[in-house]
Design a protein around this motif. Structure first.
Motif, mmCIF file in Angstrom:
data_model
loop_
_atom_site.group_PDB
_atom_site.id
_atom_site.type_symbol
_atom_site.label_atom_id
_atom_site.label_comp_id
_atom_site.label_asym_id
_atom_site.label_seq_id
_atom_site.Cartn_x
_atom_site.Cartn_y
_atom_site.Cartn_z
ATOM 1 N N PRO A 22 0.413 -3.271 -7.053
ATOM 2 C CA PRO A 22 -0.124 -2.871 -5.792
ATOM 3 C C PRO A 22 -0.938 -3.828 -4.896
ATOM 4 C CG PRO A 22 -1.367 -1.791 -7.463
ATOM 5 C CD PRO A 22 -0.324 -2.634 -8.176
ATOM 6 N N PHE B 192 0.363 2.990 -5.590
ATOM 7 C CA PHE B 192 -0.628 2.673 -6.548
ATOM 8 C C PHE B 192 -0.508 3.238 -7.851
ATOM 9 C CE2 PHE B 192 -2.699 3.458 -2.227
ATOM 10 C CZ PHE B 192 -2.340 2.157 -1.644
ATOM 11 N N HIS C 51 -3.816 -2.485 -3.592
ATOM 12 C CA HIS C 51 -5.180 -2.041 -3.914
ATOM 13 C C HIS C 51 -5.289 -1.069 -5.260
ATOM 14 C CE1 HIS C 51 -5.422 -2.602 0.547
ATOM 15 N NE2 HIS C 51 -6.484 -2.952 0.226
ATOM 16 N N PHE C 52 -6.476 -0.919 -5.635
ATOM 17 C CA PHE C 52 -6.655 -0.090 -6.671
ATOM 18 C C PHE C 52 -7.744 0.768 -6.105
ATOM 19 C CE2 PHE C 52 -9.580 -3.418 -7.713
ATOM 20 C CZ PHE C 52 -10.727 -2.912 -8.177
ATOM 21 N N ASN D 125 2.085 9.624 -12.374
ATOM 22 C CA ASN D 125 1.402 9.421 -11.093
ATOM 23 C C ASN D 125 1.913 10.720 -10.297
ATOM 24 O OD1 ASN D 125 1.153 8.865 -8.089
ATOM 25 N ND2 ASN D 125 0.894 6.867 -8.541
ATOM 26 N N ALA E 234 -5.485 5.103 0.075
ATOM 27 C CA ALA E 234 -4.701 6.103 -0.778
ATOM 28 C C ALA E 234 -4.848 7.643 -0.371
ATOM 29 C CB ALA E 234 -5.066 5.927 -2.254
ATOM 30 N N ASP F 245 0.789 -1.112 0.102
ATOM 31 C CA ASP F 245 -0.036 -0.038 -0.065
ATOM 32 C C ASP F 245 0.801 1.163 -0.106
ATOM 33 O OD1 ASP F 245 -2.200 -1.254 -0.126
ATOM 34 O OD2 ASP F 245 -2.765 -1.149 2.204
ATOM 35 N N GLY G 234 0.063 5.761 -0.978
ATOM 36 C CA GLY G 234 -0.364 5.410 0.276
ATOM 37 C C GLY G 234 -0.371 6.487 1.284
ATOM 38 N N GLU H 186 -7.924 2.224 -13.558
ATOM 39 C CA GLU H 186 -6.952 1.810 -13.029
ATOM 40 C C GLU H 186 -6.542 0.141 -13.633
ATOM 41 O OE1 GLU H 186 -4.862 2.675 -9.036
ATOM 42 O OE2 GLU H 186 -6.934 3.156 -8.809
ATOM 43 N N ASN I 71 -12.383 0.808 -0.736
ATOM 44 C CA ASN I 71 -10.959 1.027 -0.227
ATOM 45 C C ASN I 71 -10.632 2.533 0.040
ATOM 46 O OD1 ASN I 71 -7.887 0.625 -0.055
ATOM 47 N ND2 ASN I 71 -8.110 0.970 -2.270
#
Length: 375
Positions: free
Chosen positions: A292, A253, A294-295, A318, A373, A250, A258, A300, A370
């Motif tokens: 990663p 991403f 998570h998204f 990014n 981020a 995390d 994160g 993504e 989620n």
């Protein structure tokens, strides 16, 4: 007309295959606005169930007849009733079995790519929660990284592939979902690794995940190497697999970076986060493919449903990797945070082994989007 029962796997294929779908979500407006089934080509109509108790005639003009229609609610009961009313009105519709509750739990395994010597790397995409887990397999052995709590998904997949799970890693102590790592390890007699700096309060045995640790799968040349990368947590650790893939947990991403505040230490950890992103990662090969844990948004996902992108591309694209002024970065990371994940304090307690809720309670704890981020 007929009412079709849709499984979460059916909806997942519509997401991954970029198919059209019209979703009538009959949950309350606040629940819909907070969290819904995302798809590249999905259209939505949110009408709370209680507004349809007297019939669906008023919304019929808003329901298309030229595409698939799916009725969704929290646990399926309301969606069945609304779907039956639409069917009685002459419409072909379906409802999601288990509702959003079941959607939150579904995992779709997708092959990311091949490893040297015939190995493979799989990404387990939890579309309803944005969680990403991994399994590297080679020479009859497997390593799992950041497994969610549905242990049978991973053990059955390993059985289907004819491999033995030997190593199970958590990149950090998770706060937005319940880890299945130590339970998979217990069920398969694998070694469970956790960063010791994140494990000061855990009440179970584990093997320390230290910077530079390398494990080899079978007698092959596939190596899983650990890279200390704090910032999301003080113990956060990344992995380089087969010198091709960078599993960032995390920390990084595809569309963001994160957040450092889920243990209440944002001010303390923001410096570590910047050091990892702007120094440690900058020393790595830009051709590494970032994977990663998570998204955040459906955009993504790649065309094949995976969430992956070259490290060099992220350095260029990014926003979180392109804030030159450290003070501006610090303010962005500490001031611009989204709401905390649902029940994150309790989830941390579960992942420390301090509490063991029933399965139903674990499901409720994880419900929602989620939020790992920085926006």
């Amino acid at each position: 007309m007929t009412v079709t029962t849709w499984k979460a796997a059916d909806v997942a294929r519509y997401v991954i295959d970029n198919k059209d779908l019209f979703i009538l979500d009959v949950r309350n407006e606040d629940a819909f606005e907070d969290w819904k089934i995302d798809g590249h080509k999905f259209e939505y109509l949110n009408i709370p169930y209680f507004e349809l108790l007297d019939g669906v005639e008023a919304i019929l003009p808003k329901i298309p007849t030229d595409k698939d229609v799916l009725v969704v609610c929290a646990k399926e009961g309301s969606s069945i009733m609304v779907a039956e009313m639409l069917s009685d009105a002459g419409r072909n519709v379906g409802y999601l079995a288990g509702g959003m509750k079941l959607w939150s739990t579904y995992l779709e395994p997708i092959k990311v790519g091949d490893l040297n010597g015939g190995g493979e790397l799989y990404q387990f995409v939890r579309l309803g929660k944005g969680c990403l887990s991994y399994m590297a397999i080679s020479d009859g052995e497997a390593a799992i990284i950041d497994a969610v709590r549905f242990t049978e998904v991973f053990t059955k997949f390993a059985e289907e592939k004819g491999v033995e799970i030997k190593h199970v890693f958590d990149t950090h102590l998770h706060a937005d979902h319940i880890s299945g790592g130590r339970h998979i390890a217990a069920a398969t007699d694998a070694t469970y690794y956790l960063p010791p700096k994140d494990a000061e309060e855990v009440v179970f045995d584990y093997t320390a995940l230290e910077d530079g640790l390398t494990v080899q799968l079978g007698s092959s040349q596939i190596e899983v190497g650990a890279l200390y990368s704090p910032g999301h947590t003080i113990g956060s650790t990344s992995f380089v697999i087969d010198e091709k893939y960078l599993l960032t947990g995390d920390i990084l991403f595809i569309d963001s970076i994160g957040r450092p505040d889920l243990a209440g230490l944002a001010e303390d950890w923001v410096g570590d986060l910047r050091e990892t992103l702007y120094k440690r990662y900058r020393e790595l090969a830009e051709d590494l493919v970032v994977l990663p844990a998570h998204f955040m948004i459906i955009e993504e996902l790649n065309e094949d449903g995976t969430v992956a992108k070259r490290l060099g591309d992220l350095f260029a694209e990014n926003h979180g990797l392109n804030v030159e002024d450290e003070a501006v970065f610090r303010k962005m990371v500490t001031d611009g945070l989204p709401p905390q994940p649902n029940a994150y304090q309790e989830i941390r307690q579960v992942n420390m082994g301090k509490i063991t809720p029933e399965d139903e309670e674990q499901t409720e704890m994880e419900i929602g989007p989620n939020r790992c981020a920085v926006r």
